[in-house]
Design an enzyme around this catalytic site. Structure first.
Site, short mmCIF file in Angstrom:
data_model
loop_
_atom_site.label_atom_id
_atom_site.label_comp_id
_atom_site.label_asym_id
_atom_site.label_seq_id
_atom_site.Cartn_x
_atom_site.Cartn_y
_atom_site.Cartn_z
N LYS A 99 -2.20 -1.50 -3.73
CA LYS A 99 -3.04 -0.31 -3.69
C LYS A 99 -2.14 0.93 -3.81
CE LYS A 99 -6.43 2.08 -0.75
NZ LYS A 99 -7.11 2.10 0.56
N LYS A 109 0.86 -1.18 0.00
CA LYS A 109 0.00 0.00 0.00
C LYS A 109 0.90 1.23 0.00
CE LYS A 109 -3.69 2.33 2.56
NZ LYS A 109 -4.56 2.29 3.74
#
Length: 341
Positions: A262, A204
């Site tokens: 992400k 992320k």
């Protein structure tokens, strides 16, 4: 010049031929719909920066999830807008909060749906960070604060266990604390939820594509004395790809069942590298900023929004993602199947 013997265009001549040799497919059950659960009843509050996205009370979460299921989307992931916030995010593991209520309602009302929950503290803390804060250097002058990694792990375990107790099929930690997968696995197992899988936000990035999400989840870091202005101290540097492989290796070793990257499109190179090295199910999160840009450009008539949405999601699949989290899940599913609302 000799007549060309290699003519790739032969297999592009008709839609039937193109479909016959198509390498990558996109289907509604590849998609996961994020939903924002809020307090109250009959609440359907539009998120201004994300057309078509709402903060929803539990009854409206059920209605939205049922519509998604009817369109062919078989999975949702829940984020919470709590009734209260404090320094340690205690609402996160309160069984009476909107996420836990929504999980129970969805398992009862839409029983075929896979219900995932985001496990993080940012929506629940009054400072907007993904964990509890502590002085950067104990005993040192000044008021600079940092997120306390190890103290946060204990709270994440409480949150994950609360979600599992409500009936969540999958828990998905997005905090990026070191050791979180091992801590959650041990905590879930000890609480009797050894069959609940963990989908790790393994890579992320601390990027610039999350703004609309923070509007929806009311989770932006709050400016204040000593409070970090961003999450760069624990989320990944957008410049790094090898580091993502290290993060994934640690999460796999600690017991992650599924992996996630992400954001999605700016990091498809990372998706491909992870897919080439690991066999676990891999998700890509087509985040709020990516979705909002498509919607804004389409509203201005600059692009064909429907085609761009489908092409974007297809490219996530081509890069190696098995699953895609996207706010356009229902729209994409209806386009793929020809089902209009």
């Amino acid at each position: 010049m000799p007549f060309p013997q290699e003519r790739p265009r032969r297999l592009r001549r008709t839609e039937a031929l193109r479909g016959l040799v198509r390498e990558t497919t996109l289907a509604p059950d590849d998609l996961i719909l994020p939903l924002f659960a809020a307090p109250g009843q009959k609440v359907r509050r539009p998120v201004g920066s994300m057309p078509g996205v709402f903060q929803l009370s539990v009854d409206e979460v059920v209605a939205e999830a049922q519509a998604a299921y009817d369109a062919g989307v078989r999975s949702v992931i829940l984020f919470g807008i709590p009734t209260r916030k404090d320094a340690t995010g205690t609402s996160a593991w309160d069984d009476a909060e909107p996420v836990q209520q929504a999980v129970r309602a969805l398992k009862e009302r839409v029983p075929g749906l896979v219900v995932m929950t985001d496990v993080c503290m940012c929506e629940y803390t009054d400072h907007g960070h993904c964990g509890v804060l502590k002085p950067a250097k104990v005993g040192a002058p000044g008021s600079e604060l940092v997120v306390d990694n190890d103290a946060t792990l204990e709270l994440l375990v409480k949150e994950a266990v609360s979600h599992a107790r409500a009936g969540a099929d999958v828990v998905a930690p997005s905090d990026m604390m070191d050791g979180r997968i091992g801590a959650l696995r041990a905590g879930l197992d000890q609480a009797g939820f050894d069959d609940v899988p963990i989908m790790s936000y393994a890579a992320k990035y601390a990027g610039a594509f999350y703004g609309p999400f923070r509007d929806a989840a009311e989770s932006a870091p709050v400016a204040g004395a000593g409070i970090p202005k961003d999450r760069k101290g624990y989320q990944m540097d957008p410049a790094n790809a090898r580091e993502a492989l290290r993060e994934v290796a640690l999460d796999v070793a600690e017991g992650a069942d599924m992996l996630m990257v992400k954001p999605a499109v700016p990091y498809l190179d990372v998706v491909r590298q992870i897919r080439d090295r690991y066999d676990l199910p891999l998700a890509a999160y087509h985040v709020s900023g990516e979705y909002a840009m498509i919607k804004a450009a389409a509203r201005n008539g600059w692009i064909d929004g429907e085609r761009v949405l489908l092409e974007t999601l297809l490219c996530c699949r081509r890069a190696g993602a098995d699953l895609i989290l996207t706010y356009g899940a229902v729209e994409a599913a209806r386009l793929l199947t020809g089902r209009r609302p």
